[in-house]
Design an enzyme around this catalytic site. Structure first.
Site, short mmCIF file in Angstrom:
data_model
loop_
_atom_site.label_atom_id
_atom_site.label_comp_id
_atom_site.label_asym_id
_atom_site.label_seq_id
_atom_site.Cartn_x
_atom_site.Cartn_y
_atom_site.Cartn_z
N HIS A 182 -2.30 2.41 -16.26
CA HIS A 182 -3.72 2.05 -16.26
C HIS A 182 -4.49 2.75 -17.38
O HIS A 182 -5.72 2.84 -17.31
CB HIS A 182 -4.36 2.38 -14.90
CG HIS A 182 -3.75 1.62 -13.78
ND1 HIS A 182 -3.77 2.07 -12.47
CD2 HIS A 182 -3.08 0.44 -13.74
CE1 HIS A 182 -3.15 1.21 -11.69
NE2 HIS A 182 -2.71 0.22 -12.44
N ILE A 194 -5.21 8.16 -14.42
CA ILE A 194 -5.84 8.23 -15.74
C ILE A 194 -6.29 9.65 -16.05
O ILE A 194 -6.98 9.88 -17.03
CB ILE A 194 -7.05 7.27 -15.82
CG1 ILE A 194 -8.09 7.61 -14.76
CG2 ILE A 194 -6.59 5.82 -15.68
CD1 ILE A 194 -9.36 6.77 -14.85
N TYR A 239 0.87 10.24 2.44
CA TYR A 239 0.27 10.48 3.74
C TYR A 239 0.51 9.30 4.68
O TYR A 239 0.75 9.46 5.87
CB TYR A 239 -1.24 10.72 3.59
CG TYR A 239 -1.62 12.17 3.45
CD1 TYR A 239 -1.49 13.05 4.51
CD2 TYR A 239 -2.11 12.66 2.24
CE1 TYR A 239 -1.83 14.39 4.37
CE2 TYR A 239 -2.45 13.99 2.09
CZ TYR A 239 -2.32 14.85 3.16
OH TYR A 239 -2.65 16.17 3.03
N ASP A 240 0.40 8.10 4.12
CA ASP A 240 0.58 6.89 4.92
C ASP A 240 2.01 6.39 4.79
O ASP A 240 2.66 6.56 3.76
CB ASP A 240 -0.39 5.80 4.45
CG ASP A 240 -1.84 6.25 4.54
OD1 ASP A 240 -2.17 6.92 5.53
OD2 ASP A 240 -2.62 5.93 3.61
#
Length: 415
Positions: A184, A155, A304-305
């Site tokens: 969103h 956003i 990152y994950d």
């Protein structure tokens, strides 16, 4: 030992060899389904598979999350140092920070004030931030006509400042659609909780105790009062973002955009900076992935994950680590020209300056509210409450207080 006794042993040996061969084949098939993993922490990592996948793609769809804006100084939401954790510590909340982003936040005055303080801070960070290397990479894809669509969960309106990544609020119900689809909402715009009023975000609106009444609703009630009609409930202004447990005001348009993009047969999907926790986003990624694989394209994961089990089998390439580092290393390999930030400030004509309802910035447009159809300039004026007020005032004779003309009201479509 008799010959008959050798036969079972030979058969058992052959059986074991067959099983071993089958297991090896299964392992090979399993390995072939696993994505190729690249770690940005390794300076010698070979990025040629990533370069090749992007170079050959002609219709790229990108789904982004808060992770692409962290380098710009805007916190993500779910990490230990993210927005939810910091809000809980700063305001000493007994609830989770996530509850401040729930649709029920406007039921309690204390929650409203905390929510508005957080919104002002987040808008200030977004307004002062500069787009990251990844944002510039997206702009470059758009300028090279390789970007089919950008679906952003952010956003912070960093994407829409850049060339080729424009959007409009609200989203149109039919094509043509903008390049960037805010899943969103955006902090660039405020809207009314009751009518179709939209306006550029102003921090002063939320710098007070409680809520700010919508000016269009106030004008409508003034018109009704003069016309001798009963007043209606006035809406309040709020940021045009989608909170948890709320219905998205542009849900139908987003569904139409997705359907059109699937028909356009994208040949590459990039999922960047998101953990994909939102059900609607999960669905978009899965449908786009299936479509990309039908085109023999690649699904690329940048975060990152590592991807969850739901997405691991969909990915062809997993780039784990700092995605900004990955893009900086990727830039010279793609031989892209210098990526420069387009000036966000643009000269406005006197006509544009007189109407904030027409355009917010050089990249984000405010369009007519969904469901309102205008056939001519005259009819569009009649939908304007200010014009209605002018009509009523002109129809009143002085000193006699008598209304000669019945006023018709266009019912505004709820967001």
């Amino acid at each position: 030992m008799k010959v008959e006794e050798h036969v079972p042993l030979i058969q058992e040996s052959r059986k074991r060899k067959c099983q071993s061969s089958e297991n090896a084949s299964k392992r090979q098939q399993l390995l072939s389904k696993l994505p190729l993993r690249l770690h940005t922490g390794n300076e010698n990592v070979d990025l040629s598979p990533l370069v090749s996948a992007i170079r050959k793609a002609k219709r790229i769809v990108v789904v982004t999350g808060a992770g692409i804006s962290c380098d710009a100084g805007i916190p993500d939401f779910r990490s230990s140092e993210g927005l939810f954790s910091s809000l809980r510590a700063e305001y000493k909340l007994n609830c989770s920070g996530k509850e401040l982003f729930d649709g029920s936040v406007y039921r309690d005055l204390k929650s409203v004030n905390i929510f508005h303080a957080m919104i002002r801070k987040l808008h200030m960070l977004s307004n002062n931030a500069r787009p990251t290397d990844f944002h510039l990479f997206l702009s470059q894809l758009a300028q090279e006509s390789k970007l089919l669509r950008l679906y952003t969960q952010n956003i912070d309106f960093l994407e829409t400042r850049l060339e080729g990544l424009q959007t409009c609020i609200p989203l149109p119900q039919s094509a043509p659609w903008p390049t960037t689809i805010p899943l969103h909402g955006t902090l660039e715009v405020v809207s009314c909780t009751r009518c179709s009023f939209l306006k550029k975000f102003n921090p002063d609106i939320f710098d007070r105790n409680g809520v700010t009444v919508c000016p269009d609703c106030k004008t409508e009630n003034e018109v009704r009062r003069i016309a001798g009609k009963r007043s209606v409930i006035e809406g309040c202004l709020r940021p045009r973002i989608v909170l948890y447990n709320e219905i998205h005001p542009d849900s139908e348009s987003i569904g139409s955009v997705c359907s059109q993009d699937l028909k356009s047969r994208p040949d590459c999907l990039i999922v960047a900076g998101t953990s994909c926790k939102i059900p609607g986003v999960k669905r978009i990624i899965k449908e786009m992935s299936n479509c990309v694989h039908k085109q023999k394209g690649n699904v690329i994961w940048l975060n990152y994950d590592e991807p969850t089990k739901d997405f691991l089998n969909l990915c062809d390439l997993v780039v784990q680590g700092d995605l900004q580092i990955a893009i900086r290393r990727l830039k010279p390999l793609l031989d892209a020209p210098s990526w420069k930030l387009k000036s966000h400030s643009a000269k406005r004509t006197s006509k544009q300056k007189s109407s904030e309802q027409t355009k917010i910035t050089s990249s984000t447009k405010i369009t007519k509210a969904i469901g309102l159809n205008t056939k001519s300039n005259d009819s569009s004026k009649k939908d304007n409450t200010s014009f209605q007020l002018h009509q009523v005032l002109n129809s009143i004779e002085i000193p006699k207080v008598e209304i000669k003309q019945e006023v018709e009201y266009a019912t505004p479509s709820p967001l």
